[in-house]
Motif scaffolding. Sequence first.
Motif, mmCIF file in Angstrom:
data_model
loop_
_atom_site.group_PDB
_atom_site.id
_atom_site.type_symbol
_atom_site.label_atom_id
_atom_site.label_comp_id
_atom_site.label_asym_id
_atom_site.label_seq_id
_atom_site.Cartn_x
_atom_site.Cartn_y
_atom_site.Cartn_z
ATOM 1 N N ALA A 45 1.013 -1.532 -0.269
ATOM 2 C CA ALA A 45 -0.130 -0.189 0.061
ATOM 3 C C ALA A 45 1.201 1.229 0.359
ATOM 4 O O ALA A 45 0.478 2.232 0.150
ATOM 5 N N ALA A 46 2.344 1.126 -0.163
ATOM 6 C CA ALA A 46 3.189 2.648 0.257
ATOM 7 C C ALA A 46 2.355 3.605 -1.098
ATOM 8 O O ALA A 46 2.279 2.891 -2.192
ATOM 9 N N PRO A 47 2.476 5.117 -0.522
ATOM 10 C CA PRO A 47 1.512 5.496 -1.218
ATOM 11 C C PRO A 47 2.860 6.356 -2.413
ATOM 12 O O PRO A 47 2.973 6.799 -3.233
ATOM 13 N N ARG A 48 4.156 6.841 -2.245
ATOM 14 C CA ARG A 48 5.582 6.917 -3.492
ATOM 15 C C ARG A 48 6.168 5.853 -3.138
ATOM 16 O O ARG A 48 7.006 5.064 -2.826
ATOM 17 N N ILE A 49 6.290 5.492 -4.923
ATOM 18 C CA ILE A 49 7.676 4.795 -4.866
ATOM 19 C C ILE A 49 8.388 4.858 -5.552
ATOM 20 O O ILE A 49 8.284 5.767 -6.681
ATOM 21 N N LEU A 50 10.087 5.733 -5.115
ATOM 22 C CA LEU A 50 11.142 5.996 -5.621
ATOM 23 C C LEU A 50 11.648 4.509 -7.291
ATOM 24 O O LEU A 50 11.857 3.833 -6.605
ATOM 25 N N PHE A 51 12.098 5.031 -8.456
ATOM 26 C CA PHE A 51 12.411 4.321 -8.869
ATOM 27 C C PHE A 51 13.337 5.315 -9.867
ATOM 28 O O PHE A 51 13.292 6.155 -10.430
ATOM 29 N N ALA A 52 14.407 4.254 -10.084
ATOM 30 C CA ALA A 52 15.669 4.809 -11.294
ATOM 31 C C ALA A 52 15.496 4.236 -12.086
ATOM 32 O O ALA A 52 16.306 2.746 -12.487
ATOM 33 N N PRO A 53 15.478 4.174 -13.584
ATOM 34 C CA PRO A 53 15.318 4.152 -14.588
ATOM 35 C C PRO A 53 16.481 2.454 -15.066
ATOM 36 O O PRO A 53 17.366 3.642 -14.683
ATOM 37 N N PRO A 54 16.397 1.681 -15.848
ATOM 38 C CA PRO A 54 17.629 1.039 -15.609
ATOM 39 C C PRO A 54 18.166 1.385 -16.580
ATOM 40 O O PRO A 54 17.862 2.158 -17.955
ATOM 41 N N GLN A 55 20.094 0.352 -16.461
ATOM 42 C CA GLN A 55 20.566 1.265 -17.602
ATOM 43 C C GLN A 55 21.337 -0.081 -18.633
ATOM 44 O O GLN A 55 21.875 0.062 -20.080
ATOM 45 N N GLU A 56 21.362 -0.960 -18.223
ATOM 46 C CA GLU A 56 21.762 -2.681 -18.587
ATOM 47 C C GLU A 56 20.430 -3.258 -18.901
ATOM 48 O O GLU A 56 20.850 -3.737 -19.939
ATOM 49 N N LEU A 57 18.996 -3.394 -18.471
ATOM 50 C CA LEU A 57 18.257 -3.755 -18.540
ATOM 51 C C LEU A 57 17.390 -3.217 -19.098
ATOM 52 O O LEU A 57 17.673 -2.117 -19.175
ATOM 53 N N VAL A 71 3.984 4.723 -8.414
ATOM 54 C CA VAL A 71 5.808 5.812 -9.162
ATOM 55 C C VAL A 71 6.064 6.764 -9.864
ATOM 56 O O VAL A 71 5.620 7.690 -10.082
ATOM 57 N N LEU A 72 6.904 7.633 -8.825
ATOM 58 C CA LEU A 72 6.719 9.031 -8.784
ATOM 59 C C LEU A 72 8.226 9.309 -10.561
ATOM 60 O O LEU A 72 9.071 8.511 -9.962
ATOM 61 N N ALA A 73 8.263 9.658 -11.348
ATOM 62 C CA ALA A 73 9.082 10.137 -12.338
ATOM 63 C C ALA A 73 10.215 10.939 -11.965
ATOM 64 O O ALA A 73 11.235 10.819 -12.469
ATOM 65 N N ASN A 74 9.780 12.049 -11.087
ATOM 66 C CA ASN A 74 10.329 13.108 -10.929
ATOM 67 C C ASN A 74 9.878 13.910 -9.843
ATOM 68 O O ASN A 74 9.476 14.834 -9.358
ATOM 69 N N PRO A 75 10.587 12.920 -8.708
ATOM 70 C CA PRO A 75 10.269 13.461 -7.421
ATOM 71 C C PRO A 75 11.072 14.181 -6.716
ATOM 72 O O PRO A 75 12.139 14.718 -7.373
#
Lengths: 181, 750
Positions: A45-57, A71-75
Amino acid sequence: MQPAIAQPALLEQFMTAAIEAVATVQVIERSPAALRDAILQQVRAAPRILFAPPQELPASLFSEFAADPRVLANPTPEEMVNSAAGVTEAFAAVASTGSVCIDISFERTGMVSLLAPLEIAVVAAETIVAQPRDLFRPDVLGGRGLQRDFVFVTGPSATADMGPLVRGVHGPHKLHIIVLR
Amino acid sequence: MTSTPNPADITPRQVANKADKQAFLDAIRMTLAVQSPAVRHNTQTFNRNRYAATARLADYDELKDRAREIKRNAIANLPELLRQLEASVRANGGHFYLAKTATDADRYISDVLTRHQAKLVVKGKSITSEETKLNHALEAAGITVAETDLAEFILQVADEQPSHIVAPALHYSRERITALFKRKFTTDLPLDTGEELTVFAREKLRQQFIAADAGISGANFIAADSGSLMLVESEGNIRMTTILPPVHIAIAGIEKVVPSRTDFGTFIELLPRSGTGQPLTSYVSILHPPLKAPPFAAPGKQPKAREFHLVLIDNGRSRMREDSVLQEALRCIRCSACLNSCANFETVGGHAFGGETYSGGIGGSWEAGTGKLLNARFSELCTGCSRCVNNCPVRIDIPWLNEVLRQRTNFEQPSSAAKSMFGAMTGSAGEDRVAPLQKQFFANYHTLARRATRFASFSNAFSRLPFVRGLMESVVGLDRRRKLPPFPNETWEELYRAADWRGTPRADLPNVLMLADVFTNYGSPEPGMAAVRVLREMGFDVELSAPLPDGRAAISQGMIATARKQANALAMLLLPHIENGKTVCVLEPSVLAMLRLDNAHLLDETIWAKFSQGKFVEPLQLVWSANQDLAGIFPANRSPHGKRVFYHSHCQQRTCNAAGETLEVLRACGFDVVTSSVECCGMAGSFGYKRDYYELSMAVGEDLFAQVRAAEHDGPRTLVASGTSCHEQLWAGMGRAVLHPAELLVSALV
């Protein structure tokens, strides 16, 4: 040099060591839907999720997960320090120690993998190496370990400075590793 | 008696500088009274974990060799590596500063921060910055310093120096942290568990990470080829410190430089395992700053570009590099294995066994190298037990460094007629006659013992007289609470010559020269006689050597010239036998270590080349190697001492890898054996006899005594030990006779 160990054996060794280091591990099929389900099951139920886009995958692998509205694109800086989970890829993993290696050369990856209480690392099974020292060999994983700024992450942050062993200090309190078959 | 403060009222800061002898003695009392339980628990946990973690490294020994070679090379080529490193850091876009002194380093860092108008700095753990007293300098410049490693946070709140290189506040129990925080902070939190204390500190520090203008870290290793840093931690505070603020300053000693980032591969395997005993700590960062990713943009602050400064300090290290002995210490990777495997350190920690910054076995060399020789006074607590030697990942012979420091300290003493005369009478080498009377007394134990045994009954009665003990205490510092083992009426040599030896030597067994070591010969000939008997019964051709001192007692007092003289004379006696292919059997393990290890420092090079080819063994190793039916020759059920045994092997015996056979033999005979797991009994030759260290010695012994009591929960056991001092310590602690394994075997002879 250590004898080459077959990949399935490395995966098994990695999982045992990671669990010993108090991480949780799961192995999933390599598909956008499976990855989304695996991550969302952890963050609940987390309201905010940080995500760093992959470089290898491939970015497409994360497309279904990244579409989740939480998922926050630009936190903002406030969001950076007030999110429940951070999702990054790991460019390598280490079988003998159960570590994942997170490249922090790129935008935000260092902070995303550090500031939230739950850290989720996604790693491809074929990038598991036998020992930490392998990351410092030019012939392993294209010598990335000799070029990048990165962190060996082994379990959650911990301290014994306050008497008993406590997990969850300045860094994440929990580490979940998703291995892509 | 002078009035001494209550140990609980002594603060660690008051006794940090051991140049003052009273501070050193007060520090021992204070740590024993206040810190010992926490220090014991924490160091012994690290110690156990290290043994388990290194055992899992298949190529541990090869890694240690490689690590030693990398550091040897790096120190040898240091000026060139520093030039290369400077170029690498600048090419990465960072700044490089080589500080000659601690003050230079502090001034540079203070200037950088002032230029950035920094108000708040977060700091990761850096013992080097303790050496330079950086926090004081920054606070004087109006900058707030937040120590973010929880141990350093505790020390900052308590205003104390570190007590351990890896866990600087391990002298604090949870209860004492609670009391400290309740005294220093106003909070509604109960702070009664490790969790609550951690939450409290974390929340306080999280605000500071976010608001910080700059971060200061140390560095475990620095690669010259790429300007890369390796940073080892578990809390995440070093990651915060190096990632979030726009300005990152890393401070480290010049000895941290290694040629290449590929070298990190060796140290990453060894450092965490040798330290906390973890395969890896939670986080190991590999960075070549400045980082490319932008810093954290705190709300309401102007975004800034990253800036990185590498500040390397010399502060005496170049002098250490020129010093043929102290340069060894520059190889230290600060893992703490020598602290955690040291029985004295486990009992008092670094506030007694340490100075203002560095502690433990290696700490004396660092305090002397970066400060003054007298600051290393605490290295007197190194008993030379050698347990650290095999545990050092870069194979530094730490006891040797401390023996040399002791020699240098002896040489700084004023000479006196009394010392010269005493030295001449007892056998000190000319240059060692400046050493204090106590040191010369213990170093020349064999001369005194030889005379005492001539008139044993008189000597024994005389030395028991209260006024004699009082005199011995005040003149040579022999503690009057120690019961002195009685001198025998006949020496081992005399008993051996008088005995009627039976048995025909067997051709398939090696010829043995039994060394009549002076401790057994003049102090306790019975185990010696028993060992000869056991070996003869088995068919060994055994001959006893003349009793000659080996240098052990002298080297332990830093009287190296005397030790050298004795070691070379003994080598002359033994060499013809060695060249004839005889096996040299040594009863006293500290002498066995002398022949196998210490002689490398003492014998002339050409003699050592021949001598080191010799076979030096402990008697039970011979018994085991003969591969005979031990249960048939020494059946345990025939021993009047019974089958139940508690066995304590000697510290140096274990370092020489000569203890396992004793256990095998006793078990093969049918004895039910429980073994000790302590590093050292605490007596350590003369150490436990000294008035200044009696309490400490007994406190160390208490671990061993407790293990005996635990092993006897279901009934008594016969105490068995291999070393002379261990016998005396067990005798003092348990109040009953202790046998040598050979005596136990003789008691079971069919």
